[in-house]
Structure formats: C-alpha cells, structure tokens
Design a protein around this motif. Structure first.
Motif, PDB file in Angstrom:
ATOM      1  N   CYS A  19       0.838  -1.213   0.000  1.00 25.33           N
ATOM      2  CA  CYS A  19       0.000   0.000   0.000  1.00 25.33           C
ATOM      3  C   CYS A  19       0.872   1.263   0.000  1.00 25.33           C
ATOM      4  O   CYS A  19       0.554   2.237  -0.692  1.00 25.33           O
ATOM      5  CB  CYS A  19      -0.925   0.025   1.211  1.00 25.33           C
ATOM      6  SG  CYS A  19      -2.283  -1.160   1.129  1.00 25.33           S
ATOM      7  N   ASP A  20       1.940   1.267   0.768  1.00 22.19           N
ATOM      8  CA  ASP A  20       2.806   2.459   0.819  1.00 22.19           C
ATOM      9  C   ASP A  20       3.483   2.705  -0.524  1.00 22.19           C
ATOM     10  O   ASP A  20       3.570   3.842  -0.987  1.00 22.19           O
ATOM     11  CB  ASP A  20       3.866   2.304   1.911  1.00 22.19           C
ATOM     12  CG  ASP A  20       3.266   2.450   3.306  1.00 22.19           C
ATOM     13  OD1 ASP A  20       2.165   3.014   3.419  1.00 22.19           O
ATOM     14  OD2 ASP A  20       3.902   1.993   4.273  1.00 22.19           O
ATOM     15  N   CYS A  51      -6.868   1.129  -2.085  1.00 21.62           N
ATOM     16  CA  CYS A  51      -5.961   1.758  -3.055  1.00 21.62           C
ATOM     17  C   CYS A  51      -6.649   1.915  -4.411  1.00 21.62           C
ATOM     18  O   CYS A  51      -6.447   2.909  -5.109  1.00 21.62           O
ATOM     19  CB  CYS A  51      -4.659   0.959  -3.187  1.00 21.62           C
ATOM     20  SG  CYS A  51      -3.566   1.176  -1.758  1.00 21.62           S
ATOM     21  N   TYR A  98      -2.513  -4.935   5.172  1.00 19.52           N
ATOM     22  CA  TYR A  98      -2.462  -5.486   3.811  1.00 19.52           C
ATOM     23  C   TYR A  98      -1.473  -6.640   3.745  1.00 19.52           C
ATOM     24  O   TYR A  98      -1.693  -7.625   3.042  1.00 19.52           O
ATOM     25  CB  TYR A  98      -2.139  -4.421   2.753  1.00 19.52           C
ATOM     26  CG  TYR A  98      -2.498  -4.945   1.377  1.00 19.52           C
ATOM     27  CD1 TYR A  98      -3.813  -4.901   0.938  1.00 19.52           C
ATOM     28  CD2 TYR A  98      -1.555  -5.570   0.568  1.00 19.52           C
ATOM     29  CE1 TYR A  98      -4.181  -5.440  -0.287  1.00 19.52           C
ATOM     30  CE2 TYR A  98      -1.915  -6.114  -0.660  1.00 19.52           C
ATOM     31  CZ  TYR A  98      -3.227  -6.038  -1.080  1.00 19.52           C
ATOM     32  OH  TYR A  98      -3.593  -6.595  -2.287  1.00 19.52           O
ATOM     33  N   ARG A 137      -2.493   0.526   7.756  1.00 17.66           N
ATOM     34  CA  ARG A 137      -2.954   0.001   6.463  1.00 17.66           C
ATOM     35  C   ARG A 137      -1.916  -0.964   5.888  1.00 17.66           C
ATOM     36  O   ARG A 137      -2.253  -2.043   5.427  1.00 17.66           O
ATOM     37  CB  ARG A 137      -3.151   1.202   5.529  1.00 17.66           C
ATOM     38  CG  ARG A 137      -3.683   0.899   4.173  1.00 17.66           C
ATOM     39  CD  ARG A 137      -4.241   2.200   3.613  1.00 17.66           C
ATOM     40  NE  ARG A 137      -4.452   2.162   2.173  1.00 17.66           N
ATOM     41  CZ  ARG A 137      -5.063   3.152   1.502  1.00 17.66           C
ATOM     42  NH1 ARG A 137      -5.497   4.221   2.132  1.00 17.66           N
ATOM     43  NH2 ARG A 137      -5.242   3.061   0.195  1.00 17.66           N
ATOM     44  N   GLY A 138      -0.642  -0.580   5.962  1.00 11.92           N
ATOM     45  CA  GLY A 138       0.427  -1.421   5.419  1.00 11.92           C
ATOM     46  C   GLY A 138       0.502  -2.772   6.113  1.00 11.92           C
ATOM     47  O   GLY A 138       0.628  -3.817   5.465  1.00 11.92           O
ATOM     48  N   LYS A 152      -3.016  13.934  -4.539  1.00  7.99           N
ATOM     49  CA  LYS A 152      -3.239  12.581  -4.002  1.00  7.99           C
ATOM     50  C   LYS A 152      -3.337  12.612  -2.476  1.00  7.99           C
ATOM     51  O   LYS A 152      -4.061  11.822  -1.892  1.00  7.99           O
ATOM     52  CB  LYS A 152      -2.187  11.592  -4.505  1.00  7.99           C
ATOM     53  CG  LYS A 152      -0.829  11.705  -3.869  1.00  7.99           C
ATOM     54  CD  LYS A 152       0.109  10.597  -4.364  1.00  7.99           C
ATOM     55  CE  LYS A 152       1.514  10.806  -3.806  1.00  7.99           C
ATOM     56  NZ  LYS A 152       2.450   9.750  -4.233  1.00  7.99           N
ATOM     57  N   ARG A 208       9.874  13.901  -5.874  1.00  9.20           N
ATOM     58  CA  ARG A 208      11.002  13.694  -6.787  1.00  9.20           C
ATOM     59  C   ARG A 208      10.701  14.173  -8.203  1.00  9.20           C
ATOM     60  O   ARG A 208      11.438  13.884  -9.129  1.00  9.20           O
ATOM     61  CB  ARG A 208      11.369  12.203  -6.805  1.00  9.20           C
ATOM     62  CG  ARG A 208      11.921  11.694  -5.488  1.00  9.20           C
ATOM     63  CD  ARG A 208      12.295  10.228  -5.565  1.00  9.20           C
ATOM     64  NE  ARG A 208      11.162   9.378  -5.917  1.00  9.20           N
ATOM     65  CZ  ARG A 208      10.284   8.879  -5.034  1.00  9.20           C
ATOM     66  NH1 ARG A 208      10.436   9.129  -3.759  1.00  9.20           N
ATOM     67  NH2 ARG A 208       9.272   8.133  -5.420  1.00  9.20           N
ATOM     68  N   VAL A 252       0.987   5.470   4.584  1.00  6.38           N
ATOM     69  CA  VAL A 252      -0.325   5.915   4.089  1.00  6.38           C
ATOM     70  C   VAL A 252      -1.383   5.858   5.183  1.00  6.38           C
ATOM     71  O   VAL A 252      -2.219   6.725   5.303  1.00  6.38           O
ATOM     72  CB  VAL A 252      -0.772   5.006   2.917  1.00  6.38           C
ATOM     73  CG1 VAL A 252      -2.154   5.404   2.455  1.00  6.38           C
ATOM     74  CG2 VAL A 252       0.212   5.099   1.790  1.00  6.38           C
ATOM     75  N   PHE A 294       0.939   4.121  -2.915  1.00  7.44           N
ATOM     76  CA  PHE A 294       0.679   5.551  -2.715  1.00  7.44           C
ATOM     77  C   PHE A 294       1.838   6.389  -3.257  1.00  7.44           C
ATOM     78  O   PHE A 294       1.616   7.428  -3.884  1.00  7.44           O
ATOM     79  CB  PHE A 294       0.438   5.853  -1.233  1.00  7.44           C
ATOM     80  CG  PHE A 294       0.035   7.278  -0.979  1.00  7.44           C
ATOM     81  CD1 PHE A 294      -1.245   7.716  -1.305  1.00  7.44           C
ATOM     82  CD2 PHE A 294       0.921   8.183  -0.430  1.00  7.44           C
ATOM     83  CE1 PHE A 294      -1.626   9.036  -1.086  1.00  7.44           C
ATOM     84  CE2 PHE A 294       0.548   9.503  -0.207  1.00  7.44           C
ATOM     85  CZ  PHE A 294      -0.731   9.928  -0.534  1.00  7.44           C
ATOM     86  N   ASP A 295       3.068   5.927  -3.018  1.00  8.11           N
ATOM     87  CA  ASP A 295       4.241   6.662  -3.507  1.00  8.11           C
ATOM     88  C   ASP A 295       4.202   6.834  -5.027  1.00  8.11           C
ATOM     89  O   ASP A 295       4.595   7.870  -5.549  1.00  8.11           O
ATOM     90  CB  ASP A 295       5.538   5.921  -3.145  1.00  8.11           C
ATOM     91  CG  ASP A 295       5.937   6.188  -1.699  1.00  8.11           C
ATOM     92  OD1 ASP A 295       5.385   7.137  -1.106  1.00  8.11           O
ATOM     93  OD2 ASP A 295       6.785   5.447  -1.174  1.00  8.11           O
ATOM     94  N   ALA A 296       3.771   5.798  -5.724  1.00  4.42           N
ATOM     95  CA  ALA A 296       3.851   5.807  -7.189  1.00  4.42           C
ATOM     96  C   ALA A 296       2.554   6.257  -7.863  1.00  4.42           C
ATOM     97  O   ALA A 296       2.500   6.393  -9.081  1.00  4.42           O
ATOM     98  CB  ALA A 296       4.224   4.409  -7.683  1.00  4.42           C
TER      99      ALA A 296
END
Ligand code: ZN
Lengths: 81, 242
Positions: free
Chosen positions: A26-27, A63, B214, B210-211, B123, B112, B4, A30-32
């Motif tokens: 998930c992280d 997501c 999942y 969340r991470g 987002k 970046r 997140v 979100f980053d991409a």
C-alpha cells in the motif's frame, strides 16, 4: 454480511484469493500513484513503468478507490493542473 | 516516515485552526531542485521553501487547491449518504485539506518530480478526504469479522447452482478459510474481502496500520491459494474469467 448480491461465484473467489502476480505494498502504491495516473492519462504504458501496481489495485479495494479518485479528479481538471 | 495509514494528526498536530496552520519548517534538501521539473512545479517548490518571501501566499494558494480536491472527493463519495449533511461535508473538506497541507509540507523533500507537483499534492488531499469519509461512514458500526456465513454468501452469488467446478472451489475455499488461517488472518481477510470494511477503518479499530493489515491479507491469500493448489483446484481459471 455485505458482499454485493450481484457478483458471480468466480468474482467472489477472486476477491478472496486476490492477485497471484507480484504486487506493490500500500505504501509503495501511494508513492507511485501520481506518476502512474499521469502516465496512464498520457497514454504511456503505466503498467510497464510501475510494475506491480495493477495487481495491487486489483487486490486492494482502498488503493483502488484512491486511484479512481485521482484519475477522476485529474480528468475533471484542465490540463495545467 | 509516515505511511499511508498514518493520519497527519500523528504528526503531533491534534487540531488545526483555520487560517492559522502551524507550518513545519521545510528541510534543506528542497533547495536542491530536481533538474527535470516543469516550470510550474519548480515554482511551487521554490515558493514553499522555508526561506521564500512568498511562502505565506504559496501556502494559502496550495490550501485553496487542496480544498477544491477534497470537495470533489466529498461530492463524489457522499452522494446518497444521508448521515452527512452539507455543513458536515464542508467541515470534512476543510479538515481534510488542512491535514493534506501538513502531510505535504512534511513530505516535501520526498517529492522527486515524477509527476506534476499539483498531481502529487492532490493525491494527499484525496486520500485525506477519502479516509475521513470512510471513518465517518463506519463510526458507529460494528465491524463484522467472522466467516460463519461463507456458504450463505456463496449461495447468494449470481452463479447458478449447477456450475459444479465453482461449487467445488467455493467449498474448498470455505474450508481453507476455516482451517489454514490464523484467527487474525481470518478476521482481516473476512472484514476486507467479504464485508467491504475499508482497510484504514479496520486499521484504526485494530490499532494497526494500512500497510501491516495489507501484509496480513497478502499472507492469508497466499495460504488460501496454496491450500487450493494442493487440492489441484484451478484458481487460474477463476482469475481469467473475471
Ligand atoms: Zn493498498
């Protein structure tokens, strides 16, 4: 219990067992996400550039939701942002 | 670094006063501008830097952009939700824009230039709004975690009973959920995939992220697939028929 009544058994099974391909977390998703959605809107091969995104979106409802929102919002805006 | 699932409130800012946002200082790395950046995105970064004379105005401009995005998400996600009145909706839109602005400033060094700055910023706004809506929607609802009704769920699907292959797979999957998962894996899997509990709502209830949830879901699914494979059931056919 609340899975939608209209889904087929295969869809139910797919929801439960998820994607079998390698997927982002998930992280990482979100980053991409911003890059992935812009590539997609530009007609580029977003799935090749951001490998693992598509299976994650298939397997992760939250997501998928966030992806859908960014895509919809950018589509609703003039190109400059 | 925040993940997140972490709300901006975990930055230590419990309540944010409108029009007087406490602004974390932007780190020194931001001054090393990204060469490939488009002019508009570069301008945002320059204006948001801690030493920019235009910073106050830039923050206000960015907040206005974020608010447009959170309002969009609120309109999109709360249509037909009677528990959210217009005033509540506007409150959530503002709160989400405030939270998003803090998250963006805390993460500015991570930008970046792989997308336009505004896309990157949106987002955060959309995520904050979505998380807030999901939390509201589940605020007073009990979270169903058990899979006792697997057979019932399977029977309610639109597939006719005569389809033997999927019936067999359904039965095997029910057994796999019962037998091959830990109680925690089962609870997470059932909540997210069968009961449509949003993963961030579940994370909040279970004091997790969340991470992490999942990852639990991912591990549980791997066990289920292995269970089915051992019984020579063709899950590939299912994936292709979607
Ligand atoms: Zn995810």
């Amino acid at each position: 219990m609340s899975p939608p009544d209209h889904i087929s058994r295969d869809q139910l099974i797919a929801r439960v067992i998820g994607p079998s391909e390698a997927e982002l977390t998930c992280d990482e998703c979100f980053d991409a996400l911003d890059r992935y959605v812009e590539l997609e809107l530009d007609g580029a091969d977003a799935d090749r550039v951001v490998a693992g995104m598509r299976p994650h979106l298939e397997g992760c409802p939250a997501c998928q939701h966030d992806y859908g929102s960014l895509l919809a919002y950018l589509k609703s805006r003039p190109k400059s942002g | 670094m925040l993940s997140v699932g972490d709300s901006c409130r975990e930055l230590g800012v419990v309540s944010v006063q409108r029009n007087s946002l406490p602004m974390p200082a932007v780190g020194p790395n931001t001054s090393a501008l990204i060469p490939s950046l488009d002019a508009e995105s570069s301008a945002w970064i320059v204006r948001l830097r801690g030493d920019s004379p235009d910073r106050e105005q830039a923050l206000s401009d960015l907040h206005a952009l974020l608010l447009r995005a959170t309002r969009f998400e609120l309109r999109r996600r709360t249509a037909g939700q009677p528990h959210l009145r217009g005033g509540d909706r506007e409150d959530i839109a503002h709160q989400s824009a405030d939270d998003a602005l803090l998250a963006i400033l805390a993460k500015l060094d991570d930008y970046r230039g792989e997308s336009r700055f505004t896309t990157w910023a949106y987002k955060f706004a959309l995520l904050e709004a979505a998380v807030n809506v999901r939390q509201r929607a589940w605020q007073r609802r009990e979270i169903p975690l058990d899979a006792d009704h697997w057979a019932l769920i399977a029977d309610r699907t639109s597939t006719p009973d005569g389809v033997a292959e999927s019936r067999e797979l359904i039965n095997a999957l029910g057994n796999a959920i019962d037998q091959s998962l830990t109680p925690h894996q089962r609870a997470v899997l059932v909540a997210i995939t069968l009961n449509d509990v949003p993963i961030d709502v579940l994370a909040q209830r279970l004091n997790s992220t969340r991470g992490a949830l999942y990852k639990t879901l991912h591990d549980a699914r791997r066990k289920l697939r292995a269970h089915l494979r051992e019984r020579n059931l063709d899950i590939h056919a299912v994936r292709q028929s979607e």
